[in-house]
Scaffold this active site. Structure first.
Site, PDB file in Angstrom:
ATOM      1  N   VAL A 179       4.892  42.548 -11.206  1.00 26.14           N
ATOM      2  CA  VAL A 179       4.892  43.495 -10.767  1.00 26.14           C
ATOM      3  C   VAL A 179       6.425  42.694 -10.791  1.00 26.14           C
ATOM      4  O   VAL A 179       7.707  43.320 -10.944  1.00 26.14           O
ATOM      5  CB  VAL A 179       4.475  44.700  -9.278  1.00 26.14           C
ATOM      6  CG1 VAL A 179       5.806  45.615  -9.697  1.00 26.14           C
ATOM      7  CG2 VAL A 179       3.319  45.514 -10.078  1.00 26.14           C
ATOM      8  N   ASP A 180       6.545  41.553  -9.150  1.00 25.72           N
ATOM      9  CA  ASP A 180       7.370  41.017  -9.202  1.00 25.72           C
ATOM     10  C   ASP A 180       8.651  40.749 -10.717  1.00 25.72           C
ATOM     11  O   ASP A 180       9.299  40.835 -10.921  1.00 25.72           O
ATOM     12  CB  ASP A 180       7.476  39.624  -8.737  1.00 25.72           C
ATOM     13  CG  ASP A 180       6.871  40.222  -6.887  1.00 25.72           C
ATOM     14  OD1 ASP A 180       7.560  41.294  -6.253  1.00 25.72           O
ATOM     15  OD2 ASP A 180       6.747  39.539  -6.374  1.00 25.72           O
ATOM     16  N   PHE A 181       7.283  39.886 -11.219  1.00 25.32           N
ATOM     17  CA  PHE A 181       8.422  39.399 -12.962  1.00 25.32           C
ATOM     18  C   PHE A 181       8.450  40.276 -13.590  1.00 25.32           C
ATOM     19  O   PHE A 181      10.184  40.338 -14.520  1.00 25.32           O
ATOM     20  CB  PHE A 181       6.176  38.500 -13.334  1.00 25.32           C
ATOM     21  CG  PHE A 181       7.200  37.681 -14.612  1.00 25.32           C
ATOM     22  CD1 PHE A 181       7.326  36.085 -14.457  1.00 25.32           C
ATOM     23  CD2 PHE A 181       6.690  38.000 -16.256  1.00 25.32           C
ATOM     24  CE1 PHE A 181       7.810  35.503 -15.220  1.00 25.32           C
ATOM     25  CE2 PHE A 181       7.141  37.605 -17.456  1.00 25.32           C
ATOM     26  CZ  PHE A 181       7.721  35.589 -16.641  1.00 25.32           C
TER      27      PHE A 181
END
Length: 410
Positions: A179-181
């Site tokens: 999700v961060d990426f």
């Protein structure tokens, strides 16, 4: 080659992973990214991860794997934005900047006159991007958020994990911080769209990026299945989402992932296995049965056949009849793949302070553009490495820089 974002200056006030990834993408595409970090400690991400770049002569590089993967092509300066002198530095940078990226808590920078409305008054063409867990408004806007929370909240964990009824069944978090990426990629995409909008209109704008929004969108076609049918698809473990058979199968010396998700691919597989009756077997005669109700039984049958061959022989047989398949690789084996080597995905980059004199990085997937490819021009920076350089560009004398350091502004 000319870089796509040559001449674009980005002020990166972000920390940890999602927003730094977005800023790094802009840097890979040629932007001048100035990373603003806290004096003394720097980006929180410098302390994350399980491995650190080893420095020369006992120097602590303060470069964890987490920091290293998200901060190349940046210049690092240390600024204490809680001090008036630090705020002045940021405002001076903003005057000629194109983009500012931050991921502080909602409203935090407004206390220091560094919010969008305040900086827009200095530079109306500024594109100001805030990256938070839940967005700038709403009942959860003030809450902190990290990747695992959004894999749980947004639905990814609901469709990832061992199928019900099997040992270990239940939701499962993906290993990487996906999700961060992906939020980082959405950050870069939104900023590039805003740059195009500005080129057409002359107007800057404010961008509100949320990990929550990305996490829901990432469930993609599986979430769309639910929206259409009203029924949540089951967790499939390693099974494919578009039909079957698609799963890990065993070879005599390793594991292969097989995807024979169309009727034609499945027909070819049954012929290759010398079991053509499986094609019309009522247990497996539709894509849905092969991918859902009969998947486990079919994969067991396939494994009985595949386990008599080595990985190399099995892949050769599958490739010869056009059935998609790939060897399962441990991390060390990824870099031995001929195609990975051909694509140059391991990028050895000079690093003046690293013991080896270089650091291995993961190449940008945007590096194959014919006219303006992503490139790696700078290793991830040491904390405050470019203080004198950047402040000098703003007109600060050596004496003034020393004064700012003495009062803790840098």
């Amino acid at each position: 080659m000319a870089a796509a974002l040559d001449g674009i200056r980005v002020i990166d006030m972000s920390r940890v992973f999602a927003a730094p990834v977005g800023a790094q993408i802009l840097g890979d595409l040629g932007a001048d990214v100035i990373k603003i970090e806290r004096p003394g400690s720097g980006d929180d991400g410098r302390g994350y991860g399980t491995a650190w770049v080893k420095g020369k002569d006992g120097i602590d590089t303060r470069q964890s794997s987490f920091f290293t993967v998200a901060n190349r092509n940046k210049r690092s300066i240390t600024v204490n934005h809680s001090k008036p002198e630090g705020q002045d530095i940021i405002r001076a940078l903003v005057k000629d900047a194109d983009v500012l990226i931050e991921n502080f808590k909602v409203g935090d920078l407004k206390r220091f006159g560094l919010d969008y409305e305040s900086l827009k008054a200095i530079n109306p063409r500024l594109i100001y991007c805030s990256v938070t867990g839940f967005g700038q408004t709403g009942p959860m806007a003030a809450l902190p958020g990290y990747d695992g929370l959004f894999q749980a909240t947004g639905g990814m964990m609901a469709v990832t994990g061992i199928p019900e009824g099997k040992p270990g069944a239940g939701p499962l978090k993906a290993g990487p911080s996906l999700v961060d990426f992906m939020t980082g990629h959405n950050t870069a995409l939104a900023i590039m769209a805003a740059l195009l909008h500005r080129a057409n209109t002359g107007e800057g704008q404010y961008i509100d990026i949320a990990l929550l929004d990305t996490s829901v969108a990432m469930v993609s076609h599986i979430m769309q299945d639910y929206l259409i049918s009203g029924f949540p698809p089951p967790r499939l473990g390693n099974g494919g989402n578009g039909g079957g058979p698609a799963d890990l199968i065993t070879a005599s010396d390793g594991i292969v992932y097989l995807t024979a998700g169309t009727d034609e691919h499945y027909r070819r597989l049954t012929v290759l296995m010398e079991q053509p009756d499986l094609f019309t077997d009522p247990r497996f005669d539709t894509n849905f049965k092969r991918g859902r109700t009969g998947q486990a039984e079919l994969i067991e049958i396939i494994c009985q056949w595949s386990s008599q061959f080595s990985v190399a022989d099995l892949l050769s047989k599958l490739d010869s009849v056009g059935i998609p398949a790939a060897k399962f690789n441990e991390l060390s084996e990824v870099w031995d793949e001929p195609q990975v080597q051909h694509r140059g995905l391991r990028a050895t980059t000079p690093h003046a302070w690293a013991e080896a004199g270089s650091v291995d990085l993961i190449a940008s997937p945007l590096a194959q553009m014919s006219a303006s490819p992503a490139t790696i021009r700078r290793a991830p920076p040491m904390l405050g490495e470019h203080n004198a350089e950047v402040l000098g560009e703003l007109g600060y004398s050596a004496e003034r820089i020393a004064e700012l350091k003495a009062v803790g502004a840098i």
